[in-house]
Write a protein that holds these residues in place. Structure first.
Motif, short mmCIF file in Angstrom:
data_model
loop_
_atom_site.label_atom_id
_atom_site.label_comp_id
_atom_site.label_asym_id
_atom_site.label_seq_id
_atom_site.Cartn_x
_atom_site.Cartn_y
_atom_site.Cartn_z
N ALA A 178 -3.87 -12.40 -9.63
CA ALA A 178 -3.27 -12.44 -8.29
C ALA A 178 -2.35 -11.23 -8.20
CB ALA A 178 -2.50 -13.73 -8.09
N TRP A 179 -2.57 -10.39 -7.22
CA TRP A 179 -1.85 -9.13 -7.09
C TRP A 179 -1.21 -9.01 -5.73
CZ3 TRP A 179 -1.20 -7.04 -11.63
CH2 TRP A 179 -2.15 -7.25 -12.61
N MET A 180 -0.36 -8.01 -5.56
CA MET A 180 0.24 -7.78 -4.26
C MET A 180 0.20 -6.30 -3.90
SD MET A 180 4.29 -8.36 -4.74
CE MET A 180 5.38 -7.02 -5.05
N ALA A 181 0.26 -6.06 -2.60
CA ALA A 181 0.39 -4.71 -2.06
C ALA A 181 1.56 -4.76 -1.08
CB ALA A 181 -0.89 -4.30 -1.34
N HIS A 182 2.31 -3.68 -1.01
CA HIS A 182 3.52 -3.71 -0.17
C HIS A 182 4.04 -2.32 0.11
CE1 HIS A 182 6.23 -2.71 -3.59
NE2 HIS A 182 5.34 -3.39 -4.30
N CYS A 183 4.95 -2.24 1.06
CA CYS A 183 5.71 -1.03 1.30
C CYS A 183 6.73 -0.92 0.16
CB CYS A 183 6.42 -1.08 2.64
SG CYS A 183 7.45 0.38 2.95
N HIS A 184 6.88 0.26 -0.39
CA HIS A 184 7.77 0.45 -1.54
C HIS A 184 9.24 0.64 -1.13
CE1 HIS A 184 7.94 0.88 -5.87
NE2 HIS A 184 6.63 0.76 -5.88
N ILE A 185 9.56 0.49 0.14
CA ILE A 185 10.96 0.49 0.57
C ILE A 185 11.43 -0.96 0.48
CG2 ILE A 185 12.55 0.90 2.50
CD1 ILE A 185 10.54 3.09 3.44
N ALA A 186 12.43 -1.21 -0.34
CA ALA A 186 12.84 -2.58 -0.68
C ALA A 186 13.14 -3.42 0.56
CB ALA A 186 14.04 -2.56 -1.61
N GLU A 187 13.83 -2.87 1.54
CA GLU A 187 14.16 -3.63 2.75
C GLU A 187 12.91 -4.05 3.51
OE1 GLU A 187 15.45 -0.70 1.95
OE2 GLU A 187 17.61 -0.95 1.80
N HIS A 188 11.90 -3.22 3.50
CA HIS A 188 10.66 -3.53 4.20
C HIS A 188 9.89 -4.61 3.45
CE1 HIS A 188 10.67 0.74 6.15
NE2 HIS A 188 11.80 0.08 6.33
N LEU A 189 9.84 -4.51 2.13
CA LEU A 189 9.21 -5.54 1.31
C LEU A 189 9.90 -6.89 1.55
CD1 LEU A 189 7.50 -6.55 -1.16
CD2 LEU A 189 9.36 -5.74 -2.59
N HIS A 190 11.21 -6.89 1.51
CA HIS A 190 11.98 -8.12 1.70
C HIS A 190 11.77 -8.72 3.09
CE1 HIS A 190 15.21 -11.01 1.28
NE2 HIS A 190 15.76 -10.54 2.38
N SER A 191 11.54 -7.87 4.07
CA SER A 191 11.38 -8.32 5.45
C SER A 191 9.96 -8.80 5.76
CB SER A 191 11.76 -7.19 6.40
OG SER A 191 11.53 -7.53 7.74
N GLY A 192 9.02 -8.59 4.86
CA GLY A 192 7.67 -9.11 5.11
C GLY A 192 6.55 -8.11 5.03
N MET A 193 6.82 -6.88 4.64
CA MET A 193 5.77 -5.88 4.58
C MET A 193 5.09 -5.95 3.22
SD MET A 193 6.29 -2.04 5.96
CE MET A 193 4.97 -1.28 6.86
N VAL A 194 4.44 -7.12 2.98
CA VAL A 194 3.83 -7.42 1.69
C VAL A 194 2.71 -8.43 1.90
CG1 VAL A 194 5.53 -9.23 1.24
CG2 VAL A 194 4.30 -8.22 -0.67
N PHE A 195 1.68 -8.37 1.08
CA PHE A 195 0.66 -9.41 1.07
C PHE A 195 0.07 -9.49 -0.33
CE2 PHE A 195 -1.80 -5.64 2.06
CZ PHE A 195 -3.00 -5.82 1.41
N SER A 196 -0.58 -10.61 -0.60
CA SER A 196 -1.20 -10.80 -1.92
C SER A 196 -2.72 -10.86 -1.75
CB SER A 196 -0.67 -12.05 -2.60
OG SER A 196 -0.97 -13.18 -1.83
N PHE A 197 -3.41 -10.61 -2.85
CA PHE A 197 -4.86 -10.69 -2.88
C PHE A 197 -5.29 -11.09 -4.28
CE2 PHE A 197 -3.68 -6.37 -3.80
CZ PHE A 197 -4.54 -5.97 -4.81
N THR A 198 -6.53 -11.54 -4.40
CA THR A 198 -7.04 -12.05 -5.68
C THR A 198 -8.22 -11.22 -6.15
OG1 THR A 198 -6.36 -14.27 -5.03
CG2 THR A 198 -7.93 -14.10 -6.83
N VAL A 199 -8.23 -10.94 -7.45
CA VAL A 199 -9.37 -10.27 -8.09
C VAL A 199 -9.86 -11.21 -9.18
CG1 VAL A 199 -10.16 -8.24 -9.35
CG2 VAL A 199 -8.35 -8.00 -7.64
N THR A 200 -11.13 -11.58 -9.10
CA THR A 200 -11.71 -12.47 -10.11
C THR A 200 -12.60 -11.67 -11.06
OG1 THR A 200 -13.58 -13.01 -8.67
CG2 THR A 200 -11.66 -14.47 -8.57
N ALA A 201 -12.80 -12.24 -12.24
CA ALA A 201 -13.61 -11.59 -13.27
C ALA A 201 -15.08 -11.55 -12.87
CB ALA A 201 -13.44 -12.29 -14.61
N GLY A 202 -15.51 -12.41 -11.98
CA GLY A 202 -16.90 -12.43 -11.56
C GLY A 202 -17.76 -13.28 -12.46
#
Length: 130
Positions: free
Chosen positions: A103-127
């Motif tokens: 389970a991983w995440m992608a986000h804006c690297h500005i801490a205030e933006h990350l804290h405010s919601g500029m983030v989401f998660s996604f899943t990578v499976t082994a297959g």
């Protein structure tokens, strides 16, 4: 601009990553990938926000990506990255190579933006195993 920055807090501005592929303003969908996949992703930093600015977009340990183009101009220096600066009003296409399950995440690297919601998660499976 300095005055606008002083007034910009998590109480006054909500930074968001939105998925517009279905024509709406939804948070990113439940992204699920398999190790070995390569996925082209279009990142758009829209100018019509309340406070347009650059955003360093970062993808955690799922893999790495290449910046393919910026505003339709092919990237000449194809190097693997985990962060790309998305300039105000810019559209960037990246090719994400998924190499690590979890389970991983992608986000804006500005801490205030990350804290405010500029983030989401996604899943990578082994297959599937053979």
């Amino acid at each position: 601009m300095a005055e606008v920055n002083r007034q910009t807090t998590t109480a006054t501005v909500r930074w968001q990553l939105l998925d517009r592929t279905a024509g709406g303003n939804a948070p990113p969908v439940d992204w699920r990938f398999t190790v070995g996949q390569r996925v082209k992703i279009r990142l758009v930093n829209e100018m019509d926000s309340d406070h347009p600015m650059h955003h360093p977009f970062h993808v955690h340990g799922a893999g790495r990506f290449l910046v393919l183009d910026r505003d339709g101009v092919p990237e000449r220096n194809l190097v693997w990255k985990d962060t790309v600066l998305l300039r105000t009003g810019e559209t960037v296409h990246i090719l994400l190579e998924l190499s690590t399950p979890g389970a991983w995440m992608a986000h804006c690297h500005i801490a205030e933006h990350l804290h405010s919601g500029m983030v989401f998660s996604f899943t990578v499976t082994a297959g599937a195993t053979r």
